[in-house]
Scaffold this active site. Structure first.
Site, PDB file in Angstrom:
ATOM      1  N   ASN A  12      24.031 115.594  97.525  1.00  0.00           N
ATOM      2  CA  ASN A  12      22.844 115.112  97.472  1.00  0.00           C
ATOM      3  C   ASN A  12      21.641 115.578  97.876  1.00  0.00           C
ATOM      4  OD1 ASN A  12      20.696 113.738  97.198  1.00  0.00           O
ATOM      5  ND2 ASN A  12      21.430 111.486  96.311  1.00  0.00           N
ATOM      6  N   PRO A  13      21.018 116.176  98.115  1.00  0.00           N
ATOM      7  CA  PRO A  13      20.571 116.398  99.728  1.00  0.00           C
ATOM      8  C   PRO A  13      19.762 115.074 100.267  1.00  0.00           C
ATOM      9  CG  PRO A  13      19.093 117.895  97.924  1.00  0.00           C
ATOM     10  CD  PRO A  13      20.709 116.993  97.078  1.00  0.00           C
ATOM     11  N   ASP A  71      27.383 106.694  96.110  1.00  0.00           N
ATOM     12  CA  ASP A  71      28.389 106.688  95.513  1.00  0.00           C
ATOM     13  C   ASP A  71      27.420 106.503  93.746  1.00  0.00           C
ATOM     14  OD1 ASP A  71      30.132 104.793  96.269  1.00  0.00           O
ATOM     15  OD2 ASP A  71      29.364 102.810  96.280  1.00  0.00           O
ATOM     16  N   GLY A  72      26.157 107.131  93.999  1.00  0.00           N
ATOM     17  CA  GLY A  72      25.489 107.293  92.869  1.00  0.00           C
ATOM     18  C   GLY A  72      25.582 108.940  92.494  1.00  0.00           C
ATOM     19  N   GLU A  76      28.126 110.291  88.986  1.00  0.00           N
ATOM     20  CA  GLU A  76      27.598 111.213  88.175  1.00  0.00           C
ATOM     21  C   GLU A  76      28.569 112.367  87.800  1.00  0.00           C
ATOM     22  OE1 GLU A  76      24.174 112.954  88.294  1.00  0.00           O
ATOM     23  OE2 GLU A  76      22.698 111.236  89.155  1.00  0.00           O
ATOM     24  N   GLU A 281      23.925 100.934  89.078  1.00  0.00           N
ATOM     25  CA  GLU A 281      22.925 101.640  88.851  1.00  0.00           C
ATOM     26  C   GLU A 281      22.862 100.774  87.273  1.00  0.00           C
ATOM     27  OE1 GLU A 281      20.771 102.860  90.067  1.00  0.00           O
ATOM     28  OE2 GLU A 281      21.730 103.811  91.668  1.00  0.00           O
TER      29      GLU A 281
END
Length: 339
Positions: A12-13, A71-72, A76, A281
């Site tokens: 994730n950038p 953690d998101g 995923e 989430e």
């Protein structure tokens, strides 16, 4: 001809302080050194970007998926592979704010290079439990009730800058809004029926960076650790939060603390909406069933340190904890004088 193993880094950038990209070349070379033909994929803002790429890589026969982000992103990736017959080994490079799961696996959380180098260790892999909630999967925690709203309401920028203190600040703000919900919670042949302000279903001992809340959680025993917080007033809730930080909440009369493989949560009042939080989430509304999938995914972890039961916290966290506990004592003293 020897077929080389393949690894796919899904990163994730925009996670955390957005520094991962500068380490990417070095990280690619580490996995190449470990014997993997390695490529990388930057997630996009499109829904399920990391999940869809994880599913694609798994179906194409990749041997290792590296989840690089918070953690998101990890959640995923878990959801992208947990339902498949072929599940690649999972490695984790923390690049988020709290990185609860990396904490539980004793993966370095402030050094992406050191986290990647775990793949080079001999004693590095083991199989972990994964939770299934309805049709979704989670690797750390499922929770519901008013108290869990703070994970939705703490702005991401605030979490990045202030870490744990952000949760305390928002939690204290939300306490006056807490209201109990009448629930039926079934677990391995037992049942709780009554008011509750929160339920928590944990797979690890790291919840929001706090390791004392579920101190005896196991990563691979096929059992969730379940906490139910019964009806309580504002002062009692503050006191309970302070106890939880110190690991003194398990014998509190407002707490139910149990181990279970199968759990079902049902709100009994049709007007009560009970949102379920999965790994930080929104994961749907109860009624919902939860099942522990024992040793479902193989992960790369710092196995040499996981058996160590010593709980380590930073000096910054200790100061936040001490300030919060003191503020609770001050509020209780004020209330007693008022009465």
């Amino acid at each position: 001809m020897t077929v080389r193993k393949r690894a796919r880094i899904i990163y994730n950038p925009t996670s955390g302080r957005e520094t991962f990209r500068s380490d990417l070349v070095d990280i690619l070379s580490i996995y190449e050194k470990a014997g993997y033909e390695t490529s990388a994929f930057a997630t996009t803002p499109a829904p399920d970007s990391a999940k869809n790429e994880a599913t694609r890589a798994a179906k194409e026969g990749f041997d290792l998926i590296v989840a690089a982000g918070g953690d998101g992103t990890l959640n995923e990736v878990i959801n992208g592979i947990a339902g498949l017959e072929h599940r690649p080994t999972l490695a984790i490079i923390p690049a988020g704010t709290t990185n609860d799961y990396a904490r539980a696996l004793r993966i370095p959380r402030d050094d992406p290079i050191a986290a990647a180098k775990l793949i080079l260790k001999k004693n590095k892999k083991f199989k972990i439990d994964i939770g299934k909630a309805g049709e979704n999967y989670f690797m750390n925690i499922a929770a519901g009730g008013t108290m869990t709203e703070l994970t939705y309401e703490v702005p991401s920028q605030m979490k990045s800058l202030f870490g744990y203190a952000a949760y305390f600040a928002k939690g204290a703000e939300l306490i006056p809004r807490i209201k109990p919900i009448e629930m039926q919670i079934k677990y391995d042949g037992k049942e709780y029926r009554g008011n509750a302000t929160m339920f928590m279903i944990a797979l690890t001992n790291s919840v929001g960076g706090f390791e004392q809340i579920v101190p005896d959680a196991s990563l691979d025993d096929g059992k969730f650790t379940m906490i139910i917080v019964k009806k309580t007033n504002m002062i009692d809730m503050l006191s309970l939060m302070a106890k939880a930080l110190q690991g003194k909440h398990l014998d509190d009369p407002q707490i139910i603390y149990e181990k279970a493989t199968d759990i079902e949560v049902i709100p009994l009042n049709k007007d009560d909406r009970l949102m379920v939080n999965l790994d930080g989430e929104y994961g749907g509304d109860a009624p919902m069933k939860f099942h522990d999938l024992k040793q479902h995914i193989e992960v790369v972890a710092n196995l040499d340190e996981i058996p160590d039961d010593a709980i380590t916290v930073s000096d910054d966290f200790k100061r936040v904890e001490q300030d919060f506990v003191k503020s609770v004592d001050d509020i209780k003293d004020h209330e007693e004088k008022q009465n």
